[in-house]
Motif scaffolding. Structure first.
Motif, PDB file in Angstrom:
ATOM      1  N   GLU A   1      34.818   5.538-186.372  1.00 17.95           N
ATOM      2  CA  GLU A   1      34.477   5.421-184.942  1.00 17.95           C
ATOM      3  C   GLU A   1      33.003   5.745-184.709  1.00 17.95           C
ATOM      4  O   GLU A   1      32.345   5.116-183.881  1.00 17.95           O
ATOM      5  N   PHE A   2      32.485   6.731-185.440  1.00 15.88           N
ATOM      6  CA  PHE A   2      31.073   7.082-185.288  1.00 15.88           C
ATOM      7  C   PHE A   2      30.189   5.912-185.701  1.00 15.88           C
ATOM      8  O   PHE A   2      29.191   5.617-185.051  1.00 15.88           O
ATOM      9  N   ARG A   3      30.535   5.236-186.778  1.00 11.55           N
ATOM     10  CA  ARG A   3      29.750   4.080-187.245  1.00 11.55           C
ATOM     11  C   ARG A   3      29.664   2.991-186.171  1.00 11.55           C
ATOM     12  O   ARG A   3      28.628   2.335-186.034  1.00 11.55           O
ATOM     13  N   LYS A   4      30.734   2.811-185.409  1.00 13.07           N
ATOM     14  CA  LYS A   4      30.715   1.826-184.314  1.00 13.07           C
ATOM     15  C   LYS A   4      29.677   2.224-183.261  1.00 13.07           C
ATOM     16  O   LYS A   4      28.929   1.378-182.771  1.00 13.07           O
ATOM     17  N   LEU A   5      29.639   3.507-182.915  1.00  8.85           N
ATOM     18  CA  LEU A   5      28.657   3.993-181.939  1.00  8.85           C
ATOM     19  C   LEU A   5      27.234   3.868-182.486  1.00  8.85           C
ATOM     20  O   LEU A   5      26.308   3.533-181.753  1.00  8.85           O
ATOM     21  N   LEU A   6      27.078   4.148-183.750  1.00 10.99           N
ATOM     22  CA  LEU A   6      25.769   4.053-184.405  1.00 10.99           C
ATOM     23  C   LEU A   6      25.249   2.615-184.323  1.00 10.99           C
ATOM     24  O   LEU A   6      24.103   2.378-183.936  1.00 10.99           O
ATOM     25  N   LYS A   7      26.099   1.665-184.650  1.00 18.75           N
ATOM     26  CA  LYS A   7      25.715   0.255-184.613  1.00 18.75           C
ATOM     27  C   LYS A   7      25.429  -0.233-183.198  1.00 18.75           C
ATOM     28  O   LYS A   7      24.622  -1.143-183.003  1.00 18.75           O
ATOM     29  N   ALA A   8      26.082   0.367-182.206  1.00 17.68           N
ATOM     30  CA  ALA A   8      25.909  -0.053-180.812  1.00 17.68           C
ATOM     31  C   ALA A   8      24.668   0.566-180.158  1.00 17.68           C
ATOM     32  O   ALA A   8      24.261   0.137-179.082  1.00 17.68           O
ATOM     33  N   SER A   9      24.072   1.556-180.806  1.00 20.32           N
ATOM     34  CA  SER A   9      22.912   2.221-180.197  1.00 20.32           C
ATOM     35  C   SER A   9      21.694   1.298-180.234  1.00 20.32           C
ATOM     36  O   SER A   9      21.561   0.463-181.122  1.00 20.32           O
ATOM     37  N   ILE A  10      20.817   1.478-179.234  1.00 22.43           N
ATOM     38  CA  ILE A  10      19.607   0.656-179.140  1.00 22.43           C
ATOM     39  C   ILE A  10      18.381   1.553-179.219  1.00 22.43           C
ATOM     40  O   ILE A  10      18.445   2.735-178.875  1.00 22.43           O
ATOM     41  N   PRO A  11      17.245   1.000-179.659  1.00 20.67           N
ATOM     42  CA  PRO A  11      16.036   1.832-179.760  1.00 20.67           C
ATOM     43  C   PRO A  11      15.627   2.383-178.396  1.00 20.67           C
ATOM     44  O   PRO A  11      15.724   1.698-177.384  1.00 20.67           O
ATOM     45  N   LEU A  12      15.189   3.617-178.409  1.00 17.07           N
ATOM     46  CA  LEU A  12      14.721   4.255-177.179  1.00 17.07           C
ATOM     47  C   LEU A  12      13.261   3.910-176.916  1.00 17.07           C
ATOM     48  O   LEU A  12      12.480   3.725-177.846  1.00 17.07           O
ATOM     49  N   THR A  13      12.918   3.860-175.641  1.00 13.28           N
ATOM     50  CA  THR A  13      11.537   3.716-175.186  1.00 13.28           C
ATOM     51  C   THR A  13      11.313   4.810-174.155  1.00 13.28           C
ATOM     52  O   THR A  13      12.265   5.421-173.668  1.00 13.28           O
ATOM     53  N   PHE A  14      10.058   5.038-173.785  1.00 17.40           N
ATOM     54  CA  PHE A  14       9.769   6.045-172.764  1.00 17.40           C
ATOM     55  C   PHE A  14      10.462   5.703-171.450  1.00 17.40           C
ATOM     56  O   PHE A  14      11.036   6.569-170.799  1.00 17.40           O
ATOM     57  N   SER A  15      10.432   4.431-171.063  1.00 14.38           N
ATOM     58  CA  SER A  15      11.064   4.048-169.796  1.00 14.38           C
ATOM     59  C   SER A  15      12.578   4.250-169.853  1.00 14.38           C
ATOM     60  O   SER A  15      13.190   4.663-168.869  1.00 14.38           O
ATOM     61  N   LYS A  16      13.199   4.004-171.014  1.00 15.45           N
ATOM     62  CA  LYS A  16      14.646   4.218-171.163  1.00 15.45           C
ATOM     63  C   LYS A  16      14.978   5.704-171.082  1.00 15.45           C
ATOM     64  O   LYS A  16      15.981   6.087-170.471  1.00 15.45           O
ATOM     65  N   ILE A  17      14.142   6.544-171.659  1.00 17.92           N
ATOM     66  CA  ILE A  17      14.358   7.994-171.574  1.00 17.92           C
ATOM     67  C   ILE A  17      14.290   8.453-170.126  1.00 17.92           C
ATOM     68  O   ILE A  17      15.164   9.182-169.647  1.00 17.92           O
ATOM     69  N   ILE A  18      13.271   8.026-169.404  1.00 17.67           N
ATOM     70  CA  ILE A  18      13.117   8.420-167.996  1.00 17.67           C
ATOM     71  C   ILE A  18      14.296   7.920-167.171  1.00 17.67           C
ATOM     72  O   ILE A  18      14.859   8.652-166.359  1.00 17.67           O
ATOM     73  N   GLU A  19      14.679   6.674-167.390  1.00 18.62           N
ATOM     74  CA  GLU A  19      15.820   6.097-166.671  1.00 18.62           C
ATOM     75  C   GLU A  19      17.089   6.905-166.925  1.00 18.62           C
ATOM     76  O   GLU A  19      17.811   7.262-165.990  1.00 18.62           O
ATOM     77  N   ASP A  20      17.380   7.229-168.187  1.00 15.13           N
ATOM     78  CA  ASP A  20      18.574   8.004-168.523  1.00 15.13           C
ATOM     79  C   ASP A  20      18.517   9.414-167.958  1.00 15.13           C
ATOM     80  O   ASP A  20      19.531   9.948-167.508  1.00 15.13           O
ATOM     81  N   LEU A  21      17.341  10.034-167.969  1.00 11.62           N
ATOM     82  CA  LEU A  21      17.200  11.371-167.385  1.00 11.62           C
ATOM     83  C   LEU A  21      17.454  11.336-165.876  1.00 11.62           C
ATOM     84  O   LEU A  21      18.073  12.248-165.328  1.00 11.62           O
ATOM     85  N   MET A  22      16.969  10.285-165.216  1.00 12.99           N
ATOM     86  CA  MET A  22      17.183  10.158-163.764  1.00 12.99           C
ATOM     87  C   MET A  22      18.684   9.964-163.475  1.00 12.99           C
ATOM     88  O   MET A  22      19.205  10.568-162.541  1.00 12.99           O
ATOM     89  N   ILE A  23      19.346   9.162-164.276  1.00  9.35           N
ATOM     90  CA  ILE A  23      20.775   8.951-164.095  1.00  9.35           C
ATOM     91  C   ILE A  23      21.528  10.252-164.312  1.00  9.35           C
ATOM     92  O   ILE A  23      22.407  10.610-163.542  1.00  9.35           O
ATOM     93  N   GLN A  24      21.138  10.987-165.361  1.00  8.53           N
ATOM     94  CA  GLN A  24      21.795  12.255-165.653  1.00  8.53           C
ATOM     95  C   GLN A  24      21.577  13.251-164.514  1.00  8.53           C
ATOM     96  O   GLN A  24      22.494  13.945-164.096  1.00  8.53           O
ATOM     97  N   SER A  25      20.347  13.324-163.993  1.00  5.33           N
ATOM     98  CA  SER A  25      20.029  14.254-162.899  1.00  5.33           C
ATOM     99  C   SER A  25      20.823  13.924-161.636  1.00  5.33           C
ATOM    100  O   SER A  25      21.285  14.820-160.947  1.00  5.33           O
ATOM    101  N   SER A  26      20.985  12.644-161.345  1.00  6.34           N
ATOM    102  CA  SER A  26      21.700  12.266-160.132  1.00  6.34           C
ATOM    103  C   SER A  26      23.197  12.505-160.253  1.00  6.34           C
ATOM    104  O   SER A  26      23.876  12.702-159.250  1.00  6.34           O
ATOM    105  N   SER A  27      23.724  12.537-161.478  1.00  7.33           N
ATOM    106  CA  SER A  27      25.160  12.778-161.653  1.00  7.33           C
ATOM    107  C   SER A  27      25.468  14.238-161.966  1.00  7.33           C
ATOM    108  O   SER A  27      26.622  14.625-162.037  1.00  7.33           O
ATOM    109  N   ASP A  28      24.433  15.064-162.147  1.00  2.00           N
ATOM    110  CA  ASP A  28      24.619  16.481-162.458  1.00  2.00           C
ATOM    111  C   ASP A  28      24.949  17.240-161.177  1.00  2.00           C
ATOM    112  O   ASP A  28      24.147  17.272-160.252  1.00  2.00           O
ATOM    113  N   PRO A  29      26.122  17.883-161.102  1.00  2.00           N
ATOM    114  CA  PRO A  29      26.524  18.559-159.866  1.00  2.00           C
ATOM    115  C   PRO A  29      25.740  19.835-159.549  1.00  2.00           C
ATOM    116  O   PRO A  29      25.787  20.308-158.450  1.00  2.00           O
ATOM    117  N   SER A  30      24.982  20.377-160.494  1.00  2.00           N
ATOM    118  CA  SER A  30      24.263  21.634-160.227  1.00  2.00           C
ATOM    119  C   SER A  30      22.966  21.457-159.507  1.00  2.00           C
ATOM    120  O   SER A  30      22.436  20.503-159.196  1.00  2.00           O
TER     121      SER A  30
END
Length: 174
Positions: free
Chosen positions: A145-174
């Motif tokens: 199962e881990f190998r499936k996730l590994l194969k599905a992962s995509i390279p990160l970029t600075f914009s992708k990191i910022i986008e994911d952090l913003m999504i995480q911040s907006s869904s974080d209840p604290s």
């Protein structure tokens, strides 16, 4: 050299040793075999080491994971951090060895640490992937199962990191 302690500080725990490039013990971790309050126990020593260094091939992609059982489940070129933070020694070794590709597979609660690590490697010209794991550790998922996730992962970029952090911040209840 995995062991089990019947008593003492590590009683009821499986002990996983880590060895450096010269096959010298550089760390160990213990994990409870039974359902108890403290699942993990590490020794009171520095974690500024390279976990399972004697098993690493620096010429192929590496996978960073949190624990020893995770590294065992991943099987190929996995380095346990023995926590959520990458050691300075490991960062420098990755740069020194000119590693081309890294997969970061930390638990969901360590996403900010994973992004910080990813940013460091991207800044150093290393193709970096974030393996998105939901609800389970690699050791709970199993190798297939881990190998499936590994194969599905995509390279990160600075914009992708910022986008994911913003999504995480907006869904974080604290």
């Amino acid at each position: 050299n995995i062991g089990y302690c019947e008593g003492g500080l590590y009683g009821g725990m499986i002990v996983i040793p880590s060895y450096d490039k010269d096959n010298q013990l550089n760390f160990f971790t213990a994990r409870s075999f039974y359902d108890v309050k403290y699942k993990h126990r590490n020794p009171s020593v520095s974690k500024d080491i390279i976990g399972f260094e004697n098993q690493i091939n620096w010429d192929i992609p590496i996978v960073l994971v949190e624990g020893g059982f995770d590294a065992i489940a991943v099987k190929i070129n996995a380095i346990p951090l023995f926590g959520k933070l990458i050691s300075d020694t490991l960062k420098l070794k990755i740069i020194e060895k000119n590693v081309k590709k890294i997969y970061i597979a930390l638990d969901e609660d360590a996403l900010k640490d994973a992004f910080k690590t990813a940013e460091y490697f991207i800044n150093n010209g290393i193709e970096t992937y974030l393996v998105k794991i939901k609800d389970k550790d690699p050791s709970e998922l199993g190798s297939k199962e881990f190998r499936k996730l590994l194969k599905a992962s995509i390279p990160l970029t600075f914009s992708k990191i910022i986008e994911d952090l913003m999504i995480q911040s907006s869904s974080d209840p604290s």
